[in-house]
Structures are given as structure tokens and as C-alpha cells.
Write a protein that holds these residues in place. Structure first.
Motif, PDB file in Angstrom:
ATOM      1  N   VAL A  56       0.848  -1.201   0.000  1.00 31.54           N
ATOM      2  CA  VAL A  56       0.000   0.000   0.000  1.00 31.54           C
ATOM      3  C   VAL A  56       0.882   1.249   0.000  1.00 31.54           C
ATOM      4  O   VAL A  56       0.636   2.207  -0.738  1.00 31.54           O
ATOM      5  CB  VAL A  56      -0.969   0.006   1.205  1.00 31.54           C
ATOM      6  N   ALA A  57       1.953   1.231   0.807  1.00 29.96           N
ATOM      7  CA  ALA A  57       2.874   2.378   0.858  1.00 29.96           C
ATOM      8  C   ALA A  57       3.499   2.627  -0.509  1.00 29.96           C
ATOM      9  O   ALA A  57       3.617   3.775  -0.949  1.00 29.96           O
ATOM     10  CB  ALA A  57       3.961   2.135   1.903  1.00 29.96           C
ATOM     11  N   GLU A  58       3.885   1.569  -1.181  1.00 31.77           N
ATOM     12  CA  GLU A  58       4.480   1.714  -2.511  1.00 31.77           C
ATOM     13  C   GLU A  58       3.469   2.240  -3.516  1.00 31.77           C
ATOM     14  O   GLU A  58       3.800   3.082  -4.359  1.00 31.77           O
ATOM     15  CB  GLU A  58       5.070   0.381  -2.954  1.00 31.77           C
ATOM     16  N   ASP A  59       2.222   1.774  -3.432  1.00 31.45           N
ATOM     17  CA  ASP A  59       1.167   2.302  -4.308  1.00 31.45           C
ATOM     18  C   ASP A  59       0.958   3.792  -4.065  1.00 31.45           C
ATOM     19  O   ASP A  59       0.769   4.565  -5.013  1.00 31.45           O
ATOM     20  CB  ASP A  59      -0.150   1.554  -4.086  1.00 31.45           C
ATOM     21  N   LEU A  60       0.984   4.193  -2.807  1.00 35.09           N
ATOM     22  CA  LEU A  60       0.816   5.608  -2.487  1.00 35.09           C
ATOM     23  C   LEU A  60       1.972   6.440  -3.036  1.00 35.09           C
ATOM     24  O   LEU A  60       1.757   7.561  -3.500  1.00 35.09           O
ATOM     25  CB  LEU A  60       0.693   5.802  -0.974  1.00 35.09           C
ATOM     26  N   ASP A  61       3.179   5.905  -2.997  1.00 34.43           N
ATOM     27  CA  ASP A  61       4.330   6.614  -3.581  1.00 34.43           C
ATOM     28  C   ASP A  61       4.096   6.881  -5.061  1.00 34.43           C
ATOM     29  O   ASP A  61       4.313   7.986  -5.553  1.00 34.43           O
ATOM     30  CB  ASP A  61       5.623   5.815  -3.405  1.00 34.43           C
ATOM     31  N   VAL A  62       3.641   5.859  -5.774  1.00 33.63           N
ATOM     32  CA  VAL A  62       3.379   5.998  -7.217  1.00 33.63           C
ATOM     33  C   VAL A  62       2.259   7.004  -7.442  1.00 33.63           C
ATOM     34  O   VAL A  62       2.362   7.882  -8.314  1.00 33.63           O
ATOM     35  CB  VAL A  62       3.032   4.627  -7.843  1.00 33.63           C
ATOM     36  N   MET A  63       1.199   6.893  -6.654  1.00 34.94           N
ATOM     37  CA  MET A  63       0.073   7.806  -6.817  1.00 34.94           C
ATOM     38  C   MET A  63       0.495   9.251  -6.570  1.00 34.94           C
ATOM     39  O   MET A  63       0.060  10.153  -7.277  1.00 34.94           O
ATOM     40  CB  MET A  63      -1.068   7.412  -5.867  1.00 34.94           C
ATOM     41  N   LYS A  64       1.345   9.454  -5.565  1.00 34.05           N
ATOM     42  CA  LYS A  64       1.785  10.822  -5.269  1.00 34.05           C
ATOM     43  C   LYS A  64       2.624  11.372  -6.413  1.00 34.05           C
ATOM     44  O   LYS A  64       2.464  12.528  -6.814  1.00 34.05           O
ATOM     45  CB  LYS A  64       2.567  10.854  -3.952  1.00 34.05           C
ATOM     46  N   ARG A  65       3.519  10.561  -6.949  1.00 35.08           N
ATOM     47  CA  ARG A  65       4.323  11.009  -8.105  1.00 35.08           C
ATOM     48  C   ARG A  65       3.416  11.313  -9.295  1.00 35.08           C
ATOM     49  O   ARG A  65       3.584  12.323  -9.974  1.00 35.08           O
ATOM     50  CB  ARG A  65       5.343   9.932  -8.501  1.00 35.08           C
ATOM     51  N   SER A 109       3.766   4.795   9.396  1.00 37.93           N
ATOM     52  CA  SER A 109       3.759   4.576  10.844  1.00 37.93           C
ATOM     53  C   SER A 109       3.280   3.168  11.177  1.00 37.93           C
ATOM     54  O   SER A 109       3.800   2.518  12.081  1.00 37.93           O
ATOM     55  CB  SER A 109       2.853   5.590  11.542  1.00 37.93           C
ATOM     56  N   TYR A 110       2.296   2.703  10.441  1.00 45.03           N
ATOM     57  CA  TYR A 110       1.764   1.360  10.668  1.00 45.03           C
ATOM     58  C   TYR A 110       2.825   0.310  10.358  1.00 45.03           C
ATOM     59  O   TYR A 110       3.017  -0.636  11.126  1.00 45.03           O
ATOM     60  CB  TYR A 110       0.507   1.145   9.822  1.00 45.03           C
ATOM     61  N   VAL A 111       3.522   0.482   9.232  1.00 44.42           N
ATOM     62  CA  VAL A 111       4.590  -0.453   8.858  1.00 44.42           C
ATOM     63  C   VAL A 111       5.695  -0.431   9.912  1.00 44.42           C
ATOM     64  O   VAL A 111       6.188  -1.489  10.329  1.00 44.42           O
ATOM     65  CB  VAL A 111       5.149  -0.131   7.452  1.00 44.42           C
ATOM     66  N   ALA A 112       6.072   0.752  10.371  1.00 43.90           N
ATOM     67  CA  ALA A 112       7.104   0.857  11.407  1.00 43.90           C
ATOM     68  C   ALA A 112       6.651   0.167  12.693  1.00 43.90           C
ATOM     69  O   ALA A 112       7.452  -0.500  13.365  1.00 43.90           O
ATOM     70  CB  ALA A 112       7.438   2.325  11.666  1.00 43.90           C
ATOM     71  N   GLY A 113       5.382   0.316  13.037  1.00 40.59           N
ATOM     72  CA  GLY A 113       4.838  -0.366  14.215  1.00 40.59           C
ATOM     73  C   GLY A 113       4.892  -1.876  14.068  1.00 40.59           C
ATOM     74  O   GLY A 113       5.247  -2.596  15.012  1.00 40.59           O
TER      75      GLY A 113
END
Length: 140
Positions: A56-65, A109-113
Motif C-alpha cells: 500500500v505504501a508503494e502504491d501511495l508513492d506511485v500515486m503521489k508522483r 507509521s503502521y509499517v514501522a509499528g
């Protein structure tokens, strides 16, 4: 934020599109603990959940770019109407990017947790294995 759901007249949230709603539902089902009132996951299950959230984090990175051009819109002309429309589009693009950034922060934050929980789980297991090994050695 909602987007059209494949032209069906309904809408799907961005969380649904990213699969976050499914991940939350899955975690909620697991948290129910089959009625035991307890929540248990193995380290492998935690790693699997972490991998889903990392995706999900990687998808968000792509979406933001991909959203960057949405805040760099230029009107077709130099008149007030074109400039006004471009300004509105740019403001909307900036808000969308801010929403994506907020989601990135939450997911990060969730991944870090999860990383902390997995590390603690592994430390606890390693400690138990060491104690068991010492006791087993004493008995054998």
C-alpha cells in the motif's frame, strides 16, 4: 475522497482502491480471535500483514508522483477565466497530494509499528529458545 466505480454509478473510496479496506477488514476478523477475546498472530502472519501494508505504501508513492501534474495546471489562455480555472485545478491537486501524504504518513507509521512488533516477537522467541536450550542441556 471517492471515485466512480467502473462506471456503475456508485463510488469507491481511495482506501478501497488501495486495498486498505480489505486489509483492515482482515485484521479486524483476525482480531476477533474466533471469540476467544484474544488476538494472536505468528511472526509469519505479521510479516505477511507487513508486506500488504508495504505494498500500500508503494502504491501511495506511485500515486503521489503521478499526482504532481495535478498541481501544475496552466490555463489555455491569459484571460481571467482560464487563470481562475487553472488556479482552482492547482488548488485541488495540492489538496489531493496533501491527502496522499497524510495516507503515506499513516501507512508508514503502521509499517514501522509492525516492524517493532515483529522485532520484539523475535527477541522474545530467541530468549525463550535460549532458556529452553539451557534447561534442556541441564536435563540431558
Amino acid at each position: 475522497m471517492s471515485v466512480p466505480a467502473g462506471g456503475q454509478g456508485g463510488s469507491r473510496s481511495l482506501w478501497d482502491m488501495l486495498g486498505v479496506s480489505e486489509a483492515i477488514a482482515s485484521a479486524t476478523d483476525a482480531a476477533r480471535g474466533l471469540g476467544t477475546g484474544r488476538f494472536e498472530m505468528s511472526p509469519d502472519e505479521l510479516r505477511s500483514v507487513r508486506a500488504d501494508w508495504q505494498a500500500v505504501a508503494e502504491d501511495l508513492d506511485v500515486m503521489k508522483r503521478d499526482a504532481e501534474p495535478l498541481s501544475q495546471v496552466q490555463g489555455p489562455g491569459a484571460e481571467a477565466a482560464s487563470e481562475g480555472q487553472a488556479a482552482a485545478a492547482n488548488q485541488s491537486g495540492l489538496r489531493y497530494q496533501a491527502d496522499l501524504e497524510a495516507m503515506q504518513n499513516y501507512v508508514g507509521s503502521y509499517v514501522a509499528g509492525l516492524d517493532r512488533v515483529i522485532a520484539e516477537y523475535e527477541r522474545t522467541d530467541a530468549g525463550r529458545a535460549e532458556v529452553f536450550g539451557r534447561r534442556h542441556g541441564e536435563l540431558g
